[in-house]
Design a protein around this motif. Structure first.
Motif, PDB file in Angstrom:
ATOM      1  N   LYS A  29      -1.360   6.339   2.755  1.00  0.00           N
ATOM      2  CA  LYS A  29      -1.926   4.876   3.820  1.00  0.00           C
ATOM      3  C   LYS A  29      -1.337   5.184   4.596  1.00  0.00           C
ATOM      4  O   LYS A  29      -0.153   6.006   4.707  1.00  0.00           O
ATOM      5  CB  LYS A  29      -1.272   3.646   2.311  1.00  0.00           C
ATOM      6  CG  LYS A  29      -1.061   2.097   3.199  1.00  0.00           C
ATOM      7  CD  LYS A  29      -2.256   1.888   2.598  1.00  0.00           C
ATOM      8  CE  LYS A  29      -2.866   0.668   2.935  1.00  0.00           C
ATOM      9  NZ  LYS A  29      -3.632  -0.254   2.937  1.00  0.00           N
ATOM     10  N   TYR A  31       0.024   2.157   8.398  1.00  0.00           N
ATOM     11  CA  TYR A  31       0.469   1.513   8.638  1.00  0.00           C
ATOM     12  C   TYR A  31       0.444   1.391  10.194  1.00  0.00           C
ATOM     13  O   TYR A  31       1.687   2.276  10.256  1.00  0.00           O
ATOM     14  CB  TYR A  31       1.941   0.131   7.628  1.00  0.00           C
ATOM     15  CG  TYR A  31       0.970  -0.116   5.929  1.00  0.00           C
ATOM     16  CD1 TYR A  31       0.717  -1.020   6.189  1.00  0.00           C
ATOM     17  CD2 TYR A  31       2.044   0.786   5.415  1.00  0.00           C
ATOM     18  CE1 TYR A  31       0.914  -1.193   4.826  1.00  0.00           C
ATOM     19  CE2 TYR A  31       1.782   0.514   4.176  1.00  0.00           C
ATOM     20  CZ  TYR A  31       1.257   0.014   3.378  1.00  0.00           C
ATOM     21  OH  TYR A  31       1.378  -0.810   1.999  1.00  0.00           O
ATOM     22  N   PRO A  38      -5.840  -3.912  16.930  1.00  0.00           N
ATOM     23  CA  PRO A  38      -5.410  -2.752  15.101  1.00  0.00           C
ATOM     24  C   PRO A  38      -5.664  -1.487  16.032  1.00  0.00           C
ATOM     25  O   PRO A  38      -4.667  -0.472  15.798  1.00  0.00           O
ATOM     26  CB  PRO A  38      -7.012  -3.422  14.737  1.00  0.00           C
ATOM     27  CG  PRO A  38      -7.183  -4.394  15.114  1.00  0.00           C
ATOM     28  CD  PRO A  38      -7.124  -4.615  16.446  1.00  0.00           C
ATOM     29  N   GLN A  41      -9.828   2.937  13.669  1.00  0.00           N
ATOM     30  CA  GLN A  41     -10.139   2.145  12.099  1.00  0.00           C
ATOM     31  C   GLN A  41     -10.271   3.553  11.134  1.00  0.00           C
ATOM     32  O   GLN A  41     -11.360   4.430  11.705  1.00  0.00           O
ATOM     33  CB  GLN A  41     -11.626   1.590  12.755  1.00  0.00           C
ATOM     34  CG  GLN A  41     -11.430   0.441  13.779  1.00  0.00           C
ATOM     35  CD  GLN A  41     -10.968  -0.653  12.833  1.00  0.00           C
ATOM     36  OE1 GLN A  41     -10.746  -0.974  11.894  1.00  0.00           O
ATOM     37  NE2 GLN A  41     -10.258  -1.525  13.634  1.00  0.00           N
ATOM     38  N   ARG A  44      -7.601   4.471   5.236  1.00  0.00           N
ATOM     39  CA  ARG A  44      -6.311   4.046   4.774  1.00  0.00           C
ATOM     40  C   ARG A  44      -5.707   3.875   6.273  1.00  0.00           C
ATOM     41  O   ARG A  44      -4.579   3.814   5.914  1.00  0.00           O
ATOM     42  CB  ARG A  44      -5.975   5.911   4.790  1.00  0.00           C
ATOM     43  CG  ARG A  44      -6.536   6.526   3.788  1.00  0.00           C
ATOM     44  CD  ARG A  44      -6.479   8.156   4.312  1.00  0.00           C
ATOM     45  NE  ARG A  44      -7.365   8.196   4.520  1.00  0.00           N
ATOM     46  CZ  ARG A  44      -6.279   9.509   5.499  1.00  0.00           C
ATOM     47  NH1 ARG A  44      -5.762  10.163   5.499  1.00  0.00           N
ATOM     48  NH2 ARG A  44      -7.470  10.076   6.990  1.00  0.00           N
ATOM     49  N   GLU A  46      -3.734   0.075   7.855  1.00  0.00           N
ATOM     50  CA  GLU A  46      -4.028  -0.997   7.376  1.00  0.00           C
ATOM     51  C   GLU A  46      -2.836  -1.237   8.491  1.00  0.00           C
ATOM     52  O   GLU A  46      -2.434  -1.099   9.004  1.00  0.00           O
ATOM     53  CB  GLU A  46      -3.075  -1.373   6.159  1.00  0.00           C
ATOM     54  CG  GLU A  46      -3.207  -2.845   6.802  1.00  0.00           C
ATOM     55  CD  GLU A  46      -2.518  -3.276   5.147  1.00  0.00           C
ATOM     56  OE1 GLU A  46      -1.820  -4.250   4.690  1.00  0.00           O
ATOM     57  OE2 GLU A  46      -2.737  -2.723   3.660  1.00  0.00           O
ATOM     58  N   HIS A  47      -3.821  -2.410   9.117  1.00  0.00           N
ATOM     59  CA  HIS A  47      -3.014  -3.071  10.171  1.00  0.00           C
ATOM     60  C   HIS A  47      -2.237  -3.826  10.450  1.00  0.00           C
ATOM     61  O   HIS A  47      -2.711  -5.277   9.889  1.00  0.00           O
ATOM     62  CB  HIS A  47      -3.344  -2.998  12.024  1.00  0.00           C
ATOM     63  CG  HIS A  47      -3.458  -3.564  13.087  1.00  0.00           C
ATOM     64  ND1 HIS A  47      -2.461  -2.913  13.984  1.00  0.00           N
ATOM     65  CD2 HIS A  47      -3.092  -4.719  13.917  1.00  0.00           C
ATOM     66  CE1 HIS A  47      -1.562  -3.665  15.061  1.00  0.00           C
ATOM     67  NE2 HIS A  47      -2.063  -4.791  15.281  1.00  0.00           N
TER      68      HIS A  47
END
Length: 419
Positions: A29, A31, A38, A41, A44, A46-47
């Motif tokens: 993951k 972030y 964002p 892409q 895994r 996540e923005h």
């Protein structure tokens, strides 16, 4: 399986770190935190939109459910006033950490890696002792009997040390220099300004590539940092045994000079270099763009004067100067330069924002100073870091990207169109 948080994820250093994290299949993951788009892409990734200028309480709301083992903090806000810079950037980091403590995410942190820079050594103030080594004393007020300005890297390092001790996690500060790289819509990049200067010089009558800075600067040695190499270093430092709670220089590993780079730039962009480039007659056409600026503080080497045995040398006490036959900030405002840029922009469909937001002021400083910036990589090497990049190859790779992104003209077309 590790997880990561990257702040300033759309900047040059942050974007590179995210790209390299995505290439590592062990990270489950990632972030990405920023105020803008964002960015990268990936399944895994996540923005989360996060304004680091908000209070800790406001950030805690935005960070609900966000936690990770490793945090890469690459965000900062430039301020002309050093005291304000220390206050603002200290608050960014402090409030962010407090927000993670409020959400409980701080309990998961193993290491927080903070991107700083050679300003840590006072290279923005004048001549430092070289090579720069991590054990050099911080230029805090009173050191050497001098009044030194605030430095937000010192403020942030203290915040990290205190928070890490409290939370029982580790910290790392990286010190890259003159970072070379690219991030979409981000033009705070020496390569962008240099590329634009070279491209417009090609389009001006005579296609001469005159070095804007002074002769001493041209001959001095420096080191640069690839954004890609810095990203690899940060990922290495996140898990390297014994690396925690340390400051590290992060440079490409070679030592370069514009005496070597400038002819290569001229060849790439199809320009010629004047035979007597530093003769006043060569730059007289640009006389109105010359700059001679006295800086405010003593050279940082002054704090080492006694131990080095040079306390009677005037270099240790006189204020340094920025001296340029052609100041890039003024050059970029010349009518003939703007006309040449507009011609390139329309011919090759270039991005006007790149010109408007190019860091001409930073280029003025880099090329106008009369001191080099060479750092030792021994500390990281002793812990096992083996990364290396050739600086000219870093510039070339970045220029290739700038061409594809419509920031500078396609080189072959430019060379053919302005023979």
């Amino acid at each position: 399986m590790p997880t990561a948080i990257v702040t300033g994820a759309t900047g040059i250093t942050g974007n590179a770190i995210v790209r390299h994290l995505v290439q590592d299949p062990t990270y489950t993951k990632i972030y990405t935190l920023s105020r803008s788009q964002p960015g990268i892409q990936d399944a895994r990734v996540e923005h989360a939109c996060l304004d680091l200028q908000n209070s800790a309480e406001e950030m805690a709301d935005s960070l609900a459910g966000v936690s990770a083992d490793y945090i890469y903090f690459c965000a900062y806000l430039a301020r002309d006033d050093e005291d304000e810079g220390a206050r603002v950037n200290g608050a960014l980091l402090s409030n962010f950490i407090q927000a993670l403590e409020m959400t409980g995410a701080a309990k998961r942190i193993k290491r927080l890696i903070l991107t700083c820079g050679f300003k840590y050594y006072g290279v923005h103030l004048g001549l430092p002792k070289q090579p720069l080594v991590e054990s050099d004393p911080a230029l805090e007020d009173g050191l050497g009997g001098y009044k030194w300005p605030s430095n937000f890297y010192y403020t942030q390092k203290k915040i990290l040390e205190d928070a890490a001790a409290k939370g029982k996690w580790e910290w790392i500060c990286t010190l890259p220099n003159d970072v070379i790289g690219y991030a979409k819509h981000n033009f705070m990049n020496e390569a962008t300004a240099l590329g634009l200067y070279c491209a417009v010089s090609k389009a001006l009558p005579g296609s001469q590539l005159i070095y804007p800075g002074n002769k001493l600067n041209y001959l001095l040695f420096n080191c640069w940092t690839s954004a890609e190499l810095h990203a690899k270093f940060c990922m290495w430092a996140a898990t390297a045994p014994g690396a925690g709670n340390n400051v590290f220089n992060v440079a490409n590993g070679d030592t370069e000079s514009f005496q070597n780079l400038w002819p290569r730039l001229a060849e790439r962009f199809g320009c010629t270099i004047p035979k007597n480039m530093f003769n006043p007659n060569t730059t007289k056409h640009f006389a109105a763009e010359a700059t001679d600026t006295q800086l405010k503080f003593n050279n940082p080497i002054s704090v080492h004067a006694v131990s080095m045995g040079i306390s009677d040398d005037p270099t240790t006490t006189r204020s340094p100067v920025l001296q340029l036959p052609i100041d890039p900030q003024k050059w970029a405002q010349r009518d003939d330069v703007i006309q040449a840029w507009n011609k390139l922009k329309s011919s090759y469909n270039l991005d006007q924002a790149a010109w408007d937001k190019a860091t001409w002021g930073f280029l003025t400083f880099v090329l106008g100073r009369e001191w080099g910036c060479v750092a030792s990589m021994s500390k990281a090497r002793k812990l096992g870091w083996t990364g290396y990049e050739d600086t000219w190859e870093t510039f070339e790779r970045t220029f290739d990207v700038l061409e594809k992104e419509g920031i500078i003209p396609p080189i072959e077309q430019l060379r053919n169109d302005f023979q």
